[in-house]
Scaffold this motif. Structure first.
Motif, PDB file in Angstrom:
ATOM      1  N   ILE A 195       1.357  12.967  31.972  1.00  0.00           N
ATOM      2  CA  ILE A 195       1.761  11.568  32.126  1.00  0.00           C
ATOM      3  C   ILE A 195       3.046  11.471  32.940  1.00  0.00           C
ATOM      4  O   ILE A 195       3.164  10.638  33.851  1.00  0.00           O
ATOM      5  N   GLN A 196       4.023  12.334  32.641  1.00  0.00           N
ATOM      6  CA  GLN A 196       5.285  12.289  33.383  1.00  0.00           C
ATOM      7  C   GLN A 196       5.066  12.675  34.839  1.00  0.00           C
ATOM      8  O   GLN A 196       5.658  12.069  35.748  1.00  0.00           O
ATOM      9  N   THR A 197       4.210  13.656  35.076  1.00  0.00           N
ATOM     10  CA  THR A 197       3.899  14.044  36.458  1.00  0.00           C
ATOM     11  C   THR A 197       3.296  12.877  37.228  1.00  0.00           C
ATOM     12  O   THR A 197       3.656  12.619  38.386  1.00  0.00           O
ATOM     13  N   MET A 198       2.389  12.142  36.583  1.00  0.00           N
ATOM     14  CA  MET A 198       1.744  11.019  37.258  1.00  0.00           C
ATOM     15  C   MET A 198       2.706   9.842  37.440  1.00  0.00           C
ATOM     16  O   MET A 198       2.639   9.139  38.458  1.00  0.00           O
ATOM     17  N   LEU A 199       3.610   9.629  36.490  1.00  0.00           N
ATOM     18  CA  LEU A 199       4.628   8.601  36.681  1.00  0.00           C
ATOM     19  C   LEU A 199       5.493   8.911  37.892  1.00  0.00           C
ATOM     20  O   LEU A 199       5.813   8.024  38.697  1.00  0.00           O
ATOM     21  N   ASP A 200       5.871  10.177  38.043  1.00  0.00           N
ATOM     22  CA  ASP A 200       6.673  10.591  39.200  1.00  0.00           C
ATOM     23  C   ASP A 200       5.872  10.427  40.499  1.00  0.00           C
ATOM     24  O   ASP A 200       6.415  10.013  41.522  1.00  0.00           O
ATOM     25  N   ARG A 201       4.598  10.739  40.439  1.00  0.00           N
ATOM     26  CA  ARG A 201       3.732  10.623  41.623  1.00  0.00           C
ATOM     27  C   ARG A 201       3.558   9.156  42.016  1.00  0.00           C
ATOM     28  O   ARG A 201       3.579   8.807  43.209  1.00  0.00           O
ATOM     29  N   PHE A 202       3.389   8.315  41.020  1.00  0.00           N
ATOM     30  CA  PHE A 202       3.277   6.878  41.262  1.00  0.00           C
ATOM     31  C   PHE A 202       4.554   6.349  41.909  1.00  0.00           C
ATOM     32  O   PHE A 202       4.515   5.604  42.902  1.00  0.00           O
ATOM     33  N   GLU A 203       5.699   6.759  41.394  1.00  0.00           N
ATOM     34  CA  GLU A 203       6.978   6.311  41.948  1.00  0.00           C
ATOM     35  C   GLU A 203       7.130   6.738  43.397  1.00  0.00           C
ATOM     36  O   GLU A 203       7.544   5.943  44.251  1.00  0.00           O
ATOM     37  N   LYS A 204       6.770   7.965  43.711  1.00  0.00           N
ATOM     38  CA  LYS A 204       6.887   8.446  45.087  1.00  0.00           C
ATOM     39  C   LYS A 204       5.956   7.666  46.015  1.00  0.00           C
ATOM     40  O   LYS A 204       6.340   7.295  47.137  1.00  0.00           O
ATOM     41  N   ALA A 205       4.729   7.410  45.562  1.00  0.00           N
ATOM     42  CA  ALA A 205       3.785   6.655  46.384  1.00  0.00           C
ATOM     43  C   ALA A 205       4.313   5.258  46.679  1.00  0.00           C
ATOM     44  O   ALA A 205       4.187   4.755  47.804  1.00  0.00           O
ATOM     45  N   VAL A 206       4.926   4.627  45.682  1.00  0.00           N
ATOM     46  CA  VAL A 206       5.477   3.283  45.863  1.00  0.00           C
ATOM     47  C   VAL A 206       6.668   3.317  46.815  1.00  0.00           C
ATOM     48  O   VAL A 206       6.799   2.463  47.701  1.00  0.00           O
ATOM     49  N   HIS A 207       7.538   4.301  46.661  1.00  0.00           N
ATOM     50  CA  HIS A 207       8.695   4.407  47.555  1.00  0.00           C
ATOM     51  C   HIS A 207       8.250   4.680  48.995  1.00  0.00           C
ATOM     52  O   HIS A 207       8.846   4.154  49.944  1.00  0.00           O
ATOM     53  N   ASP A 208       7.214   5.502  49.168  1.00  0.00           N
ATOM     54  CA  ASP A 208       6.686   5.749  50.507  1.00  0.00           C
ATOM     55  C   ASP A 208       6.096   4.473  51.105  1.00  0.00           C
ATOM     56  O   ASP A 208       6.250   4.201  52.302  1.00  0.00           O
ATOM     57  N   LEU A 209       5.430   3.696  50.275  1.00  0.00           N
ATOM     58  CA  LEU A 209       4.832   2.445  50.731  1.00  0.00           C
ATOM     59  C   LEU A 209       5.885   1.481  51.270  1.00  0.00           C
ATOM     60  O   LEU A 209       5.653   0.782  52.263  1.00  0.00           O
TER      61      LEU A 209
END
Length: 255
Positions: A195-209
Motif C-alpha cells: 500500500i505504501q509503495t502504491m501511495l508513493d507511486r501514485f504521488e509520483k505519477a501526479v507530480h509528473d502529470l
C-alpha cells in the motif's frame, strides 16, 4: 510502469461573466471547472456567485477559509475534503466533510509573480491507468486506505480512521476520485508495504502529470469553481503576498 500524461488530462477553465450564470453552469457540468469574472472581491460575492451557478442543487455550505501566503511554495494537485467536527457550546458542528463535491476559490490578492493555477481531469487519469498502469488502477479502485492517517496528530480530526478508496461512487453512480497527501495505509494492514509503495507511486505519477498541464491565472475578484469529485487542482510557487477565499460545499449530488 508509470501512467502516461497526455495533454488531454489538462483542464483550462472557460472564463464566463457572472451575469451568465446558466452558461457557467453548463461549462462546469461539461468541463468540471469554470472561472467566473466580473465579481466583487468580497465574501458575500463568493457565496452569491456559488448559489447563482449551482442554484437549487446547493445543499450544505461549510465555513469560508481565508488563505494567505507569502512567497508560497508550490501546491500539488489535490482534491479538497477533510473530516473535521468541532464542539461548540456542547453541540457538534461539522466544519469540513470528506465528501465535499465542489470547491470554490476566489482570488482576493494576486502575488508579485508566479502563483499560476492548474487543474487536471482525474476521471481521465484513472481511465488511462487502466491500460497504462493496471497495477496502479487496481490500487486506486480496490484498495482501502486511511484517507487522513498521515494527519492523525492534527487537532479536531476524529480518532476513528476514515477508511475509503481513492475511487468510489455515490449511490446515484457519480464517480469520486480522491487525491490527498493525508492518505496512509491502515494500521496493521497485512499489505502495508505494498500500500505504501502504491501511495508513493501514485504521488509520483501526479507530480509528473503537473508538468504537462496548462496554466491559467486568476485576477482579483475571479472565482474558480471546480467539480471536486472530477478535477484535481494546484498552483505554482509565487513571490509576494497572495490571498484567496475558499468555500467547500455539498450539493444534492454529493455522496
Amino acid at each position: 510502469m508509470h501512467t502516461a500524461s497526455p495533454p488531454a488530462l489538462g483542464v483550462a477553465p472557460a472564463r464566463i461573466d457572472i451575469g451568465r450564470a446558466y452558461q457557467a453552469q453548463q461549462k462546469l457540468t461539461h468541463d468540471g471547472a469554470v472561472v467566473l469574472t466580473g465579481c466583487e472581491t468580497s465574501a458575500d460575492a463568493l457565496v452569491a456567485a456559488t448559489a447563482a451557478v449551482l442554484g437549487q442543487r446547493l445543499r450544505q455550505v461549510f465555513p469560508l477559509r481565508l488563505r494567505q501566503s507569502q512567497d508560497g511554495k508550490p501546491v500539488h494537485l489535490h482534491a479538497d475534503g477533510f473530516d473535521v467536527v468541532v464542539d461548540v457550546g456542547g453541540v457538534q458542528h461539522r466544519r469540513r466533510d470528506p465528501d465535499e463535491d465542489y470547491v470554490v476559490i476566489q482570488c482576493v490578492q494576486t502575488p508579485s509573480s508566479g502563483g499560476d493555477s492548474f487543474a487536471a481531469d482525474a476521471y481521465r487519469f484513472v481511465d488511462d491507468c487502466a491500460t497504462a498502469d493496471p497495477e496502479l488502477w487496481e490500487f486506486l479502485t480496490q484498495a482501502d486506505v486511511d484517507l487522513y492517517g498521515a494527519w492523525g496528530g492534527l487537532r479536531g480530526l476524529p480518532a476513528t480512521p476514515r477508511v475509503g478508496r481513492h475511487v468510489e461512487y455515490t449511490r446515484t453512480g457519480r464517480r469520486i476520485v480522491r487525491r490527498t497527501d493525508g492518505a496512509a495505509p491502515l494500521r496493521r494492514d497485512p499489505d502495508i508495504e505494498h500500500i505504501q509503495t502504491m501511495l508513493d507511486r501514485f504521488e509520483k505519477a501526479v507530480h509528473d502529470l503537473e508538468e504537462t498541464l496548462p496554466r491559467f491565472q486568476l485576477t482579483e475578484g475571479d472565482i474558480l469553481i471546480l467539480d471536486n469529485y472530477r478535477c484535481w487542482h494546484g498552483r505554482e510557487a509565487h513571490t509576494g503576498d497572495r490571498t484567496v477565499r475558499i468555500l467547500t460545499l455539498r450539493s444534492c449530488d454529493a455522496r
